[in-house]
Motif scaffolding. Structure first.
Motif, PDB file in Angstrom:
ATOM      1  N   THR A   1       0.827  -1.200   0.000  1.00 18.48           N
ATOM      2  CA  THR A   1       0.000   0.000   0.000  1.00 18.48           C
ATOM      3  C   THR A   1       0.862   1.252   0.000  1.00 18.48           C
ATOM      4  O   THR A   1       1.503   1.584   1.000  1.00 18.48           O
ATOM      5  CB  THR A   1      -0.944   0.009   1.217  1.00 18.48           C
ATOM      6  OG1 THR A   1      -1.790  -1.141   1.154  1.00 18.48           O
ATOM      7  CG2 THR A   1      -1.802   1.268   1.232  1.00 18.48           C
ATOM      8  N   GLY A   2       0.905   1.902  -1.138  1.00 22.65           N
ATOM      9  CA  GLY A   2       1.625   3.163  -1.244  1.00 22.65           C
ATOM     10  C   GLY A   2       3.125   3.059  -1.356  1.00 22.65           C
ATOM     11  O   GLY A   2       3.796   4.055  -1.631  1.00 22.65           O
ATOM     12  N   ARG A   3       3.686   1.854  -1.138  1.00 24.44           N
ATOM     13  CA  ARG A   3       5.145   1.720  -1.207  1.00 24.44           C
ATOM     14  C   ARG A   3       5.589   1.374  -2.617  1.00 24.44           C
ATOM     15  O   ARG A   3       4.856   0.728  -3.373  1.00 24.44           O
ATOM     16  CB  ARG A   3       5.620   0.621  -0.250  1.00 24.44           C
ATOM     17  CG  ARG A   3       5.631   1.033   1.200  1.00 24.44           C
ATOM     18  CD  ARG A   3       6.062  -0.132   2.079  1.00 24.44           C
ATOM     19  NE  ARG A   3       7.444  -0.557   1.817  1.00 24.44           N
ATOM     20  CZ  ARG A   3       8.009  -1.610   2.424  1.00 24.44           C
ATOM     21  NH1 ARG A   3       7.302  -2.349   3.264  1.00 24.44           N
ATOM     22  NH2 ARG A   3       9.265  -1.932   2.156  1.00 24.44           N
ATOM     23  N   PRO A   4       6.810   1.759  -2.994  1.00 28.80           N
ATOM     24  CA  PRO A   4       7.328   1.351  -4.305  1.00 28.80           C
ATOM     25  C   PRO A   4       7.508  -0.162  -4.373  1.00 28.80           C
ATOM     26  O   PRO A   4       7.765  -0.824  -3.362  1.00 28.80           O
ATOM     27  CB  PRO A   4       8.686   2.065  -4.392  1.00 28.80           C
ATOM     28  CG  PRO A   4       8.660   3.119  -3.339  1.00 28.80           C
ATOM     29  CD  PRO A   4       7.756   2.611  -2.264  1.00 28.80           C
ATOM     30  N   LEU A   5       7.358  -0.692  -5.585  1.00 27.78           N
ATOM     31  CA  LEU A   5       7.597  -2.111  -5.856  1.00 27.78           C
ATOM     32  C   LEU A   5       8.744  -2.208  -6.853  1.00 27.78           C
ATOM     33  O   LEU A   5       8.705  -1.569  -7.909  1.00 27.78           O
ATOM     34  CB  LEU A   5       6.347  -2.762  -6.433  1.00 27.78           C
ATOM     35  CG  LEU A   5       6.492  -4.189  -6.987  1.00 27.78           C
ATOM     36  CD1 LEU A   5       6.877  -5.159  -5.887  1.00 27.78           C
ATOM     37  CD2 LEU A   5       5.211  -4.631  -7.678  1.00 27.78           C
ATOM     38  N   LEU A   6       9.757  -2.989  -6.517  1.00 32.33           N
ATOM     39  CA  LEU A   6      10.882  -3.231  -7.414  1.00 32.33           C
ATOM     40  C   LEU A   6      10.818  -4.680  -7.870  1.00 32.33           C
ATOM     41  O   LEU A   6      10.899  -5.599  -7.057  1.00 32.33           O
ATOM     42  CB  LEU A   6      12.213  -2.945  -6.726  1.00 32.33           C
ATOM     43  CG  LEU A   6      13.474  -3.194  -7.574  1.00 32.33           C
ATOM     44  CD1 LEU A   6      13.501  -2.280  -8.795  1.00 32.33           C
ATOM     45  CD2 LEU A   6      14.734  -3.007  -6.734  1.00 32.33           C
TER      46      LEU A   6
ATOM     47  N   THR B   1      16.311   0.231   0.853  1.00 32.45           N
ATOM     48  CA  THR B   1      15.403  -0.613   1.628  1.00 32.45           C
ATOM     49  C   THR B   1      13.945  -0.171   1.516  1.00 32.45           C
ATOM     50  O   THR B   1      13.059  -0.880   1.995  1.00 32.45           O
ATOM     51  CB  THR B   1      15.811  -0.605   3.106  1.00 32.45           C
ATOM     52  OG1 THR B   1      15.827   0.754   3.585  1.00 32.45           O
ATOM     53  CG2 THR B   1      17.189  -1.221   3.288  1.00 32.45           C
ATOM     54  N   GLY B   2      13.659   0.949   0.889  1.00 35.84           N
ATOM     55  CA  GLY B   2      12.292   1.456   0.814  1.00 35.84           C
ATOM     56  C   GLY B   2      11.329   0.599   0.030  1.00 35.84           C
ATOM     57  O   GLY B   2      10.209   0.330   0.484  1.00 35.84           O
ATOM     58  N   PRO B   3      11.697   0.120  -1.164  1.00 32.73           N
ATOM     59  CA  PRO B   3      10.734  -0.634  -1.978  1.00 32.73           C
ATOM     60  C   PRO B   3      10.492  -2.048  -1.448  1.00 32.73           C
ATOM     61  O   PRO B   3      11.355  -2.659  -0.824  1.00 32.73           O
ATOM     62  CB  PRO B   3      11.416  -0.689  -3.361  1.00 32.73           C
ATOM     63  CG  PRO B   3      12.460   0.374  -3.333  1.00 32.73           C
ATOM     64  CD  PRO B   3      12.907   0.466  -1.918  1.00 32.73           C
ATOM     65  N   VAL B   4       9.300  -2.550  -1.724  1.00 26.93           N
ATOM     66  CA  VAL B   4       9.037  -3.986  -1.629  1.00 26.93           C
ATOM     67  C   VAL B   4       9.671  -4.625  -2.856  1.00 26.93           C
ATOM     68  O   VAL B   4       9.513  -4.134  -3.976  1.00 26.93           O
ATOM     69  CB  VAL B   4       7.525  -4.278  -1.607  1.00 26.93           C
ATOM     70  CG1 VAL B   4       7.266  -5.779  -1.601  1.00 26.93           C
ATOM     71  CG2 VAL B   4       6.872  -3.606  -0.407  1.00 26.93           C
TER      72      VAL B   4
END
Length: 228
Positions: A30-35, A57-60
């Motif tokens: 939800t709302g997080r970046p996806l790599l 470490t921010g993206p899933v």
């Protein structure tokens, strides 16, 4: 006699490796970046996850398994002639791209608020990054192509890609024995005209990834994938 290719080469969702427990995906996405990580020929979904510790470490992170068995691992499309490893069949690349897009649609359906999506691929996986961008340039925040290339031929989204010009990092080794000069020239010309390109080459590097390159990729992803 012409060869009939499948319209889709599907992704096995059970084989995807995530950076978070699958039970937590709806909340984590939800709302997080996806790599999305896309491995190379004959490799597997665990391969590129080894790079995750060098990335922000921010993206899933989701590492996919390619759909076709190949040697000890898997492939996005077959290699029938090693001398033409950088010139895959357009229809098969399209079928693999359709499979990834169906997986992505199902993944984003887990949450009502999807964050930006970035792509990172090595070799054939890098070719998949460029091909996904060509088909759906509006859906991806950025792409990282490591020792990769573009697929020969025209794609319907090429004109839109040139208009959007998403940021792309393309890194390669000057001593790469697998991706021939023709594929390199084609890739350089295409990415320069259709993306906002950061192109880097590394002396002495073969078909691999340099430590300096990983540092640059981490900076690139912080700039273009992680919202400020």
């Amino acid at each position: 006699m012409s060869t009939v290719h499948p319209p889709e080469l599907p992704i096995d969702p059970a084989a995807v490796i995530w950076s978070v427990p699958t039970s937590e995906l709806p909340g984590a996405l939800t709302g997080r970046p996806l790599l999305v990580l896309l491995h190379g020929y004959g490799s597997h979904e665990r391969d590129l996850m080894a790079l995750a510790e060098h990335l922000p470490t921010g993206p899933v992170v989701a590492s996919l398994r390619a759909p076709l068995p190949a040697g000890p691992g898997y492939a996005w499309f077959p290699i029938t002639d090693p001398a033409r490893a950088g010139d895959p069949d357009l229809d098969l690349a399209n079928a693999a791209t359709t499979g990834v897009m169906h997986w992505l649609e199902e993944t984003q359906a887990l949450t009502r608020t999807s964050g930006p999506v970035g792509l990172l691929g090595f070799s054939q996986g890098g070719a998949m990054v460029t091909h996904l961008l060509r088909h759906h340039p509006e859906l991806f925040a950025c792409g990282v192509v490591l020792s990769g290339f573009t697929v020969p031929g025209l794609v319907g989204g090429d004109e839109a890609l040139a208009q959007i010009a998403p940021p792309v990092y393309w890194g390669r080794g000057l001593a790469d024995p697998l991706i021939g000069p023709g594929a390199i020239e084609r890739t350089e010309r295409f990415l320069d005209r259709h993306t906002t390109l950061t192109a880097r080459s590394f002396a002495g590097l073969g078909h691999g990834v340099a430590a300096e390159e990983l540092i640059e990729v981490a900076t690139f992803l912080r700039t273009h994938l992680i919202p400020s």
